[in-house]
Design an enzyme around this catalytic site. Structure first.
Site, short mmCIF file in Angstrom:
data_model
loop_
_atom_site.label_atom_id
_atom_site.label_comp_id
_atom_site.label_asym_id
_atom_site.label_seq_id
_atom_site.Cartn_x
_atom_site.Cartn_y
_atom_site.Cartn_z
N TRP A 137 -24.26 -50.36 -1.03
CA TRP A 137 -24.42 -49.44 0.10
C TRP A 137 -24.81 -48.07 -0.45
CZ3 TRP A 137 -20.10 -46.18 2.31
CH2 TRP A 137 -20.45 -45.64 3.55
N ASP A 218 -13.64 -52.05 -1.03
CA ASP A 218 -14.19 -51.46 0.19
C ASP A 218 -14.43 -52.60 1.17
OD1 ASP A 218 -15.59 -50.15 2.15
OD2 ASP A 218 -17.40 -49.83 0.96
N ALA A 220 -15.43 -53.19 5.03
CA ALA A 220 -15.87 -52.56 6.28
C ALA A 220 -16.25 -53.59 7.35
CB ALA A 220 -17.05 -51.63 6.01
N LYS A 253 -16.68 -51.58 12.66
CA LYS A 253 -17.54 -52.72 13.02
C LYS A 253 -16.72 -53.79 13.75
CE LYS A 253 -19.53 -50.49 9.78
NZ LYS A 253 -20.68 -49.80 9.46
C1 LIG Z 1 -20.06 -51.23 2.58
C2 LIG Z 1 -19.64 -50.17 3.53
N1 LIG Z 1 -18.55 -49.45 3.26
C3 LIG Z 1 -18.12 -48.49 4.09
C4 LIG Z 1 -18.79 -48.18 5.24
C5 LIG Z 1 -18.29 -47.04 6.09
O1 LIG Z 1 -17.93 -47.37 7.34
P1 LIG Z 1 -17.54 -46.27 8.43
O2 LIG Z 1 -18.68 -46.20 9.38
O3 LIG Z 1 -16.29 -46.78 9.01
O4 LIG Z 1 -17.33 -44.96 7.71
C6 LIG Z 1 -19.95 -48.90 5.56
C7 LIG Z 1 -20.70 -48.57 6.78
O5 LIG Z 1 -21.83 -48.84 6.98
C8 LIG Z 1 -20.39 -49.91 4.69
O6 LIG Z 1 -21.47 -50.63 4.94
#
Ligand SMILES: Cc1ncc(COP(=O)(O)O)c(C=O)c1O
Length: 399
Positions: A137, A218, A220, A253
């Site tokens: 990401w 992480d 999400a 999400k």
């Molecule tokens: C891999 C990953 N980690 C963390 C996040 C962060 O999510 P948030 O929108 O809750 O900050 C995302 C969001 O796209 C993501 O794809």
């Protein structure tokens, strides 16, 4: 003596040019495209068969209850909604959430949790390097950079064969210095959709422990892959086996509440006292950045999880999201033998075997917007656009 240049006070005009996040640039490009038939598979939000990102019915109902019953908006304190953390903990960590030495705190989304977690790690050891599998990401490296830690990249994914480069990953872990951090995607890897299987989680866990590394997970997209429990199985194994673990979690999400910014940070250490001290640092760090997390989204999630009937309905709506993702995956996978791997991957994202010029041509000729890397949101388009999308992609691959 000061020279003329030294003497001039610095102003905002002295700031260097900076490239905004590539995904934000893509959103701007797509918004500026006047063609009504445009397809946006760049942005990371779930869309239903009609192409909408609806608010979950259960969320609407919980929000109404919140509106009807909330009597004050007085400050809640740095931890935010404590009951939210109590309830989301077991969803994420199962029985491990209530073990001694485990604690969690509400954060503004997964991003807030990542930032807080890495800041804590930088305070423990500013010389630690963070092993980051690529591609990943695009916000990971800037967040790590932002707290002053060094990123050490290793190749995670082999695009040609659409497989994880597990040997390279294990080599990177075995070659790390004790005290280094390894960042892992809990499930639904963004951008590749290629997740570790349970045996691989076991191997990673063993190697992380042998090498004396700190794992940072992480997660999400829990529940958007195989199921809420299944998607957390690897993480829970690692969490149980490693003495110190950090987890950044997002509800944005799986509760479809993106803009409400709901997430949490989890810390596990070898003792209650150590975790309590780490939490004091964490809350001080949060105080300096946002003081207290926003309430509305977390309160809504808390109401859903605290009510058996609403919770059951959330699980049904989450299952519908997951089923749509997986059925669109199957549809695309069936369209061409070169795309079959998409049916074996998980979550909202996969990468298409396209070069940057092919991606740009899709944008110019078909108004199909995806990241330059070929990463696309599997459920970014309405059902009516699915065949037009696959036909254009296959054409681009052939060309
Ligand atoms: C891999 C990953 N980690 C963390 C996040 C962060 O999510 P948030 O929108 O809750 O900050 C995302 C969001 O796209 C993501 O794809």
């Amino acid at each position: 003596m000061l020279t003329e240049t030294d003497a001039r006070p610095r102003t905002l005009a002295d700031l260097p040019e900076v490239q905004s996040d590539s995904l934000l640039q893509l959103i701007a490009l797509c918004n500026a495209d006047p063609r009504p038939e445009k397809i946006d598979v760049g942005v990371g939000v779930f869309r239903d068969g009609e192409g909408r990102t609806p608010i979950l019915k259960v969320t609407k109902e919980a929000e109404q209850r919140l509106l009807d019953t909330q009597e004050t908006k007085a400050y809640l304190g740095g931890r935010g909604d404590k009951r939210f953390a109590e309830l989301i903990g077991p969803v994420l960590l199962g029985e491990h959430a209530s073990r001694p030495g485990v604690d969690g705190v509400q954060t503004p989304g997964g991003c807030g949790a990542l930032r807080l977690g890495f800041q804590l790690l930088a305070q423990i050891n500013p010389d630690a390097r963070v092993l980051l599998g690529t591609p990943t990401w695009p916000n990971h490296a800037p967040i790590i950079d932002g707290v002053g830690l060094e990123v050490e990249e290793y190749p995670y994914y082999e695009r040609g064969q659409a497989v994880i480069r597990f040997d390279a990953m294990m080599d990177a872990i075995r070659g790390a210095r004790p005290g280094d951090v390894v960042l892992l995607h809990g499930c639904c890897h963004n951008p590749t959709g290629a997740d570790l299987d349970f045996d691989q989680w076991r191997d990673v866990t063993r190697a992380v422990n042998e090498r004396g590394l700190i794992p940072f997970v992480d997660i999400a997209y829990q529940g958007l892959g195989l199921g809420l429990e299944e998607d957390a199985a690897g993480l829970r194994h690692l969490f149980a086996e490693c003495e110190e673990v950090i987890v950044a979690q997002s509800c944005d999400k799986n509760f479809s509440c993106y803009r409400d910014r709901v997430g949490s940070l989890w810390i596990k250490s070898g003792s209650k006292e150590t975790t309590a001290r780490a939490m004091v640092h964490t809350l001080q760090n949060a105080r300096e950045m946002w003081s207290m997390p926003p309430d509305h989204g977390a309160a809504t999630v808390r109401i859903i999880l605290d009510d058996a009937e609403l919770r059951a309905r959330w699980l049904v709506e989450l299952a519908a999201i997951r089923e749509r993702i997986n059925s669109v995956r199957d549809h695309i996978a069936g369209a061409d033998p070169r795309l079959t791997y998409i049916g074996r991957q998980f979550g909202m994202f996969s990468m298409l075997p396209l070069s940057k010029p092919q991606v740009v041509a899709l944008r110019d000729e078909h108004s199909i917007y995806m990241a330059d890397s070929g990463r696309f949101n599997v459920v970014g388009m309405a059902d009516r656009d699915l065949d037009r999308f696959t036909t254009a992609v296959i054409e681009a691959m052939d060309g």
